[in-house]
Design a protein around this motif. Structure first.
Motif, PDB file in Angstrom:
ATOM      1  N   PRO A 268       0.832  -1.213   0.000  1.00 20.37           N
ATOM      2  CA  PRO A 268       0.000   0.000   0.000  1.00 20.37           C
ATOM      3  C   PRO A 268       0.863   1.257   0.000  1.00 20.37           C
ATOM      4  O   PRO A 268       1.951   1.276   0.587  1.00 20.37           O
ATOM      5  CB  PRO A 268      -0.821  -0.123   1.282  1.00 20.37           C
ATOM      6  N   THR A 269       0.386   2.281  -0.626  1.00 19.99           N
ATOM      7  CA  THR A 269       1.135   3.538  -0.676  1.00 19.99           C
ATOM      8  C   THR A 269       1.225   4.194   0.697  1.00 19.99           C
ATOM      9  O   THR A 269       2.059   5.073   0.910  1.00 19.99           O
ATOM     10  CB  THR A 269       0.485   4.517  -1.661  1.00 19.99           C
ATOM     11  N   THR A 270       0.393   3.757   1.626  1.00 18.72           N
ATOM     12  CA  THR A 270       0.417   4.309   2.980  1.00 18.72           C
ATOM     13  C   THR A 270       1.624   3.843   3.780  1.00 18.72           C
ATOM     14  O   THR A 270       1.940   4.424   4.821  1.00 18.72           O
ATOM     15  CB  THR A 270      -0.856   3.901   3.739  1.00 18.72           C
TER      16      THR A 270
ATOM     17  N   THR B 216       5.727   3.130   4.211  1.00 18.27           N
ATOM     18  CA  THR B 216       7.079   3.388   3.736  1.00 18.27           C
ATOM     19  C   THR B 216       7.734   2.059   3.366  1.00 18.27           C
ATOM     20  O   THR B 216       7.228   0.976   3.705  1.00 18.27           O
ATOM     21  CB  THR B 216       7.921   4.078   4.809  1.00 18.27           C
ATOM     22  N   ASP B 217       8.889   2.121   2.711  1.00 18.62           N
ATOM     23  CA  ASP B 217       9.608   0.889   2.411  1.00 18.62           C
ATOM     24  C   ASP B 217       9.993   0.144   3.689  1.00 18.62           C
ATOM     25  O   ASP B 217       9.932  -1.099   3.741  1.00 18.62           O
ATOM     26  CB  ASP B 217      10.872   1.189   1.591  1.00 18.62           C
ATOM     27  N   GLU B 218      10.400   0.890   4.718  1.00 18.26           N
ATOM     28  CA  GLU B 218      10.773   0.231   5.967  1.00 18.26           C
ATOM     29  C   GLU B 218       9.579  -0.491   6.577  1.00 18.26           C
ATOM     30  O   GLU B 218       9.702  -1.634   7.049  1.00 18.26           O
ATOM     31  CB  GLU B 218      11.336   1.261   6.960  1.00 18.26           C
ATOM     32  N   GLU B 219       8.411   0.151   6.566  1.00 17.84           N
ATOM     33  CA  GLU B 219       7.218  -0.485   7.123  1.00 17.84           C
ATOM     34  C   GLU B 219       6.833  -1.724   6.318  1.00 17.84           C
ATOM     35  O   GLU B 219       6.517  -2.778   6.887  1.00 17.84           O
ATOM     36  CB  GLU B 219       6.068   0.530   7.167  1.00 17.84           C
ATOM     37  N   ALA B 220       6.863  -1.613   5.010  1.00 16.80           N
ATOM     38  CA  ALA B 220       6.501  -2.751   4.163  1.00 16.80           C
ATOM     39  C   ALA B 220       7.482  -3.904   4.337  1.00 16.80           C
ATOM     40  O   ALA B 220       7.092  -5.078   4.277  1.00 16.80           O
ATOM     41  CB  ALA B 220       6.447  -2.319   2.698  1.00 16.80           C
TER      42      ALA B 220
ATOM     43  N   GLU C 182      -4.544  -4.667   2.463  1.00 13.18           N
ATOM     44  CA  GLU C 182      -5.813  -3.942   2.457  1.00 13.18           C
ATOM     45  C   GLU C 182      -6.027  -3.214   3.783  1.00 13.18           C
ATOM     46  O   GLU C 182      -6.499  -2.063   3.801  1.00 13.18           O
ATOM     47  CB  GLU C 182      -6.964  -4.914   2.185  1.00 13.18           C
ATOM     48  N   LEU C 183      -5.674  -3.858   4.890  1.00 11.27           N
ATOM     49  CA  LEU C 183      -5.763  -3.172   6.179  1.00 11.27           C
ATOM     50  C   LEU C 183      -4.835  -1.958   6.197  1.00 11.27           C
ATOM     51  O   LEU C 183      -5.183  -0.904   6.746  1.00 11.27           O
ATOM     52  CB  LEU C 183      -5.402  -4.128   7.316  1.00 11.27           C
ATOM     53  N   GLY C 184      -3.645  -2.103   5.596  1.00  9.28           N
ATOM     54  CA  GLY C 184      -2.729  -0.971   5.503  1.00  9.28           C
ATOM     55  C   GLY C 184      -3.301   0.154   4.666  1.00  9.28           C
ATOM     56  O   GLY C 184      -3.191   1.331   5.029  1.00  9.28           O
TER      57      GLY C 184
ATOM     58  N   GLY D  49      -5.625   2.178   6.556  1.00  9.48           N
ATOM     59  CA  GLY D  49      -5.097   2.816   7.749  1.00  9.48           C
ATOM     60  C   GLY D  49      -5.348   2.054   9.032  1.00  9.48           C
ATOM     61  O   GLY D  49      -5.223   2.601  10.125  1.00  9.48           O
ATOM     62  N   ARG D  50      -5.654   0.742   8.912  1.00  9.41           N
ATOM     63  CA  ARG D  50      -5.956  -0.065  10.090  1.00  9.41           C
ATOM     64  C   ARG D  50      -4.775  -0.888  10.568  1.00  9.41           C
ATOM     65  O   ARG D  50      -4.831  -1.479  11.636  1.00  9.41           O
ATOM     66  CB  ARG D  50      -7.157  -0.990   9.805  1.00  9.41           C
ATOM     67  N   TYR D  51      -3.731  -0.986   9.775  1.00  2.35           N
ATOM     68  CA  TYR D  51      -2.531  -1.732  10.178  1.00  2.35           C
ATOM     69  C   TYR D  51      -1.308  -1.080   9.563  1.00  2.35           C
ATOM     70  O   TYR D  51      -1.224  -0.919   8.345  1.00  2.35           O
ATOM     71  CB  TYR D  51      -2.637  -3.195   9.730  1.00  2.35           C
ATOM     72  N   THR D  52      -0.388  -0.693  10.422  1.00  3.92           N
ATOM     73  CA  THR D  52       0.891  -0.130   9.991  1.00  3.92           C
ATOM     74  C   THR D  52       2.007  -0.848  10.727  1.00  3.92           C
ATOM     75  O   THR D  52       2.081  -0.761  11.954  1.00  3.92           O
ATOM     76  CB  THR D  52       0.976   1.377  10.298  1.00  3.92           C
TER      77      THR D  52
END
Length: 318
Positions: free
Chosen positions: A127-129, A131-135, A278-280, A283-286
């Motif tokens: 998801p675009t929400t 960052t690379d670190e989060e993904a 999809e949760l990301g 905005g429900r999971y980061t």
């Protein structure tokens, strides 16, 4: 390509950054140009040789099971993804116990994600929400958390206790469970209580007196329990839930079968990764990242993560 490799089992001193052969995707696989890779307990369990009888690797080996990157080559039979797409996912085919001690496959030493190029066998669009670190921190943590939660049945309207809620899998489980309508209580050290509250959990400390603290926090009782810590507390958690069938663990392999609780295994499942994505997007999971290290500091990243008590995930930028 540049990659982290180790030529013998051992401590963090065996990790080196060097040139390695570029992997090629087989049928049903894709190759990505890696932006960042996750650091997980499996990495040092395998690297140290502690699980070599169960999970041998071809040396030299590349550590790392999850990564984010841009697709640059697609294997035979792959649909739904194209070159240039940004995806996150998992390396290898998955092995029983991937979250804690396993999840690698030897293939000529090109086994892992901590490299400029990696082959993924399960993936989803990032998801675009994120960052690379989060993904980079999402792959193994999300499928492991989902496996542990799915073993407990529907979550909506139930009170869930997450033991070890501040770690990579625990924090993912908290957010995913909250998104699915559960009331979540999470155990962690006091320094992480504010962090747990920010995820939507009611924080409490672990250890002696937990049942008494829960009686105050959840006067109607705890319905289900997910153990992500593997700290030997399963018997106490069963007493809290009232039934071993209402407890799952992703970490305590030694006691799960003996006590009759669910032992959840991380599945290399693109559907689960898509659910996390999809949760990301909503905005429900980061994925929560405590520290991100450059590739050249891989030994520091492993050493820090090995000490335990990480808040969220440790990742390496490629």
């Amino acid at each position: 390509m540049r990659a982290v490799r180790y030529h013998e089992y051992g401590g963090v001193e065996v990790l080196v950054v060097e040139q390695a052969p570029a992997p090629r995707p087989g049928p049903g696989e894709i190759r990505v140009r890696v932006a960042a890779a996750g650091v997980n307990p499996v990495d040092w369990n395998v690297r140290s040789g502690a699980v070599r009888e169960m999970l041998p690797v071809d040396l030299p080996a590349i550590p790392g099971l999850d990564a984010v990157g841009v697709v640059d080559e697609i294997g035979e039979g792959v649909r739904g993804v194209g070159t240039g797409d940004r995806v996150f996912g998992l390396v290898g085919k998955g092995v029983r116990g991937a979250a804690g001690t396993g999840g690698v496959s030897g293939r000529g030493g090109v086994t892992g994600a901590t490299a400029e190029l990696a082959v993924l066998s399960a993936w989803a669009h990032a998801p675009t929400t994120w960052t690379d670190e989060e993904a980079a921190g999402a792959g193994l943590a999300s499928v492991t958390a989902m496996g542990g939660l799915k073993a407990l049945g529907p979550l909506r309207g139930r009170t869930l206790l997450v033991e070890g809620a501040a770690g990579g899998v625990g924090s993912a489980a908290v957010e995913i469970a909250v998104a699915q309508g559960a009331t979540v209580i999470g155990t962690a050290s006091e320094r992480n209580h504010e962090f747990l509250a920010s995820l939507g959990a009611v924080p409490t400390t672990y250890g002696a007196g937990l049942a008494e603290r829960l009686a105050v926090l959840a006067p109607d009782g705890v319905d289900i329990v997910l153990d992500t810590a593997g700290s030997g507390s399963l018997a106490d958690l069963i007493a809290i839930a009232g039934d071993p069938a209402r407890v799952s663990t992703i970490a305590d392999y030694a006691n799960a079968q003996r006590l009759g609780v669910h032992l959840a295994i991380a599945e290399y499942d693109s559907t689960l990764l898509s659910e996390a994505s999809e949760l990301g997007r909503r905005g429900r999971y980061t994925p929560r990242i405590e520290l991100a290290y450059p590739l050249e500091r891989i030994a520091e990243a492993h050493a820090y993560a090995e000490r335990g008590h990480t808040r969220g995930k440790i990742v390496v930028r490629i």
